[in-house]
Write a protein that holds these residues in place. Structure first.
Motif, PDB file in Angstrom:
ATOM      1  N   UNK A 112     -13.461 -16.530   3.388  1.00  0.00           N
ATOM      2  CA  UNK A 112     -12.012 -16.404   3.538  1.00  0.00           C
ATOM      3  C   UNK A 112     -11.610 -14.947   3.305  1.00  0.00           C
ATOM      4  N   UNK A 113     -10.781 -14.373   4.200  1.00  0.00           N
ATOM      5  CA  UNK A 113     -10.353 -12.988   3.989  1.00  0.00           C
ATOM      6  C   UNK A 113      -9.178 -12.888   3.022  1.00  0.00           C
ATOM      7  N   UNK A 114      -9.252 -11.904   2.149  1.00  0.00           N
ATOM      8  CA  UNK A 114      -8.151 -11.576   1.251  1.00  0.00           C
ATOM      9  C   UNK A 114      -7.718 -10.140   1.560  1.00  0.00           C
ATOM     10  N   UNK A 115      -6.462  -9.954   1.929  1.00  0.00           N
ATOM     11  CA  UNK A 115      -5.955  -8.622   2.273  1.00  0.00           C
ATOM     12  C   UNK A 115      -5.329  -8.006   1.030  1.00  0.00           C
ATOM     13  N   UNK A 116      -5.793  -6.815   0.688  1.00  0.00           N
ATOM     14  CA  UNK A 116      -5.309  -6.137  -0.516  1.00  0.00           C
ATOM     15  C   UNK A 116      -4.615  -4.839  -0.132  1.00  0.00           C
ATOM     16  N   UNK A 117      -3.431  -4.645  -0.680  1.00  0.00           N
ATOM     17  CA  UNK A 117      -2.661  -3.426  -0.414  1.00  0.00           C
ATOM     18  C   UNK A 117      -2.895  -2.410  -1.521  1.00  0.00           C
ATOM     19  N   UNK A 118      -2.987  -1.144  -1.133  1.00  0.00           N
ATOM     20  CA  UNK A 118      -3.199  -0.051  -2.075  1.00  0.00           C
ATOM     21  C   UNK A 118      -2.229   1.077  -1.737  1.00  0.00           C
ATOM     22  N   UNK A 119      -1.876   1.851  -2.739  1.00  0.00           N
ATOM     23  CA  UNK A 119      -1.023   3.021  -2.540  1.00  0.00           C
ATOM     24  C   UNK A 119      -1.738   4.241  -3.103  1.00  0.00           C
ATOM     25  N   UNK A 120      -1.911   5.245  -2.271  1.00  0.00           N
ATOM     26  CA  UNK A 120      -2.594   6.463  -2.701  1.00  0.00           C
ATOM     27  C   UNK A 120      -1.676   7.294  -3.589  1.00  0.00           C
ATOM     28  N   UNK A 121      -2.254   8.337  -4.183  1.00  0.00           N
ATOM     29  CA  UNK A 121      -1.460   9.206  -5.040  1.00  0.00           C
ATOM     30  C   UNK A 121      -0.335   9.902  -4.307  1.00  0.00           C
ATOM     31  N   UNK A 122      -0.481  10.069  -2.990  1.00  0.00           N
ATOM     32  CA  UNK A 122       0.558  10.722  -2.190  1.00  0.00           C
ATOM     33  C   UNK A 122       1.591   9.735  -1.665  1.00  0.00           C
ATOM     34  N   UNK A 123       1.433   8.450  -2.031  1.00  0.00           N
ATOM     35  CA  UNK A 123       2.406   7.456  -1.622  1.00  0.00           C
ATOM     36  C   UNK A 123       2.096   6.740  -0.328  1.00  0.00           C
ATOM     37  N   UNK A 124       0.933   6.992   0.258  1.00  0.00           N
ATOM     38  CA  UNK A 124       0.535   6.333   1.500  1.00  0.00           C
ATOM     39  C   UNK A 124      -0.020   4.946   1.173  1.00  0.00           C
ATOM     40  N   UNK A 125       0.512   3.919   1.849  1.00  0.00           N
ATOM     41  CA  UNK A 125       0.050   2.549   1.628  1.00  0.00           C
ATOM     42  C   UNK A 125      -1.002   2.181   2.664  1.00  0.00           C
TER      43      UNK A 125
END
Length: 263
Positions: A112-125
């Motif tokens: 099963x796929x789990x999609x994970x969101x991340x935000x870089x130090x520069x604010x890029x998601x």
């Protein structure tokens, strides 16, 4: 990429691409070296709880766990609450699959796929995809608990589309929120859809292309304002019109991805 156009890409069923390319590999129609790139595209994909592994693996290293399976032992499931079609029965995997709305069901394991969101130090998601592996019985019911063939699914989808279009036109559904137009335009691009790998016949390809676009539009519609449906009763009518089409669309995708392969 605009947020709306990006949404059109992100709602595509990742499990459908996983299933079709792994099945084509097991049929001897595509090389193993192409699998991970074809499944992941420009996303980062990892695999958790792969058999014999103690840590998350790159997708390329984990796909070998399907090496002993035949194409017909690897199937797509697109379950929904009240419709667990294609799942092996109550358990942790079934609960996770119902929550995700998609799963890969195979002999001995499910993914099963789990999609994970991340935000870089520069604010890029940005997002990464983690495929979580679950142990399943070695013997699973064949034909996904009565899933339709491609011909039956194509007929069901056509009927549901005509009926839904009649109702939605009357409800003035075209007045969705303005940014949805950008997503729909992105879906109409020649390169917006996903093609099937070698081995699938023309009917399966046609069904997959049609259902794939509709599936993305329906997913976007769930987040859209009710448009011309200005009261609760009309909102319920819109939802009632979309529900059979959503079911037919899921069944069509399953039928296309699980269709028999040919050399």
């Amino acid at each position: 990429m605009s947020p709306a156009a990006g949404a059109a890409t992100l709602v595509a069923r990742r499990s459908s691409r996983f299933v079709t390319w792994v099945r084509a590999w097991r049929a001897g129609l595509v090389p193993y070296d192409e699998l991970a790139d074809q499944i992941a595209g420009d996303e980062e994909h990892l695999v958790a709880d792969a058999p014999g592994a103690w840590t998350d693996l790159p997708l390329r290293d984990a796909l070998s766990c399907f090496a002993k399976l035949s194409p017909d032992e690897i199937r797509l499931a697109l379950p929904a609450p009240g419709d667990p079609r294609g799942l092996p029965g109550p358990g942790e995997f079934t609960g996770a699959a119902l929550l995700a709305g998609e799963a890969v069901v195979a002999r001995g394991l499910g993914v099963i796929p789990e999609v994970r969101s991340h935000t870089s130090g520069s604010g890029v998601t940005f997002e990464t995809v983690l495929w979580r592996v679950y142990p399943l019985p070695q013997e699973l019911p064949r034909n996904g608990h009565g899933e339709p063939g491609a011909a039956e699914a194509e007929a069901e989808l056509s009927t549901a589309l005509v009926e839904a279009t009649t109702t939605l036109t009357r409800l003035d559904i075209a007045h969705w929120r303005p940014e949805l137009a950008g997503a729909l335009a992105a879906l109409r691009r020649p390169d917006a859809g996903m093609d099937l790998p070698p081995g699938f016949d023309p009917r399966a390809r046609r069904l997959f292309a049609r259902a794939g676009i509709l599936d993305q539009v329906l997913a976007l519609a769930e987040h859209a304002a009710p448009g011309g449906a200005v009261n609760g009763y009309e909102v319920q009518q819109r939802d009632a019109a979309l529900r059979p089409l959503t079911i037919a669309c899921r069944r069509a995708l399953v039928a296309a991805c699980n269709a028999p392969l040919r050399a």
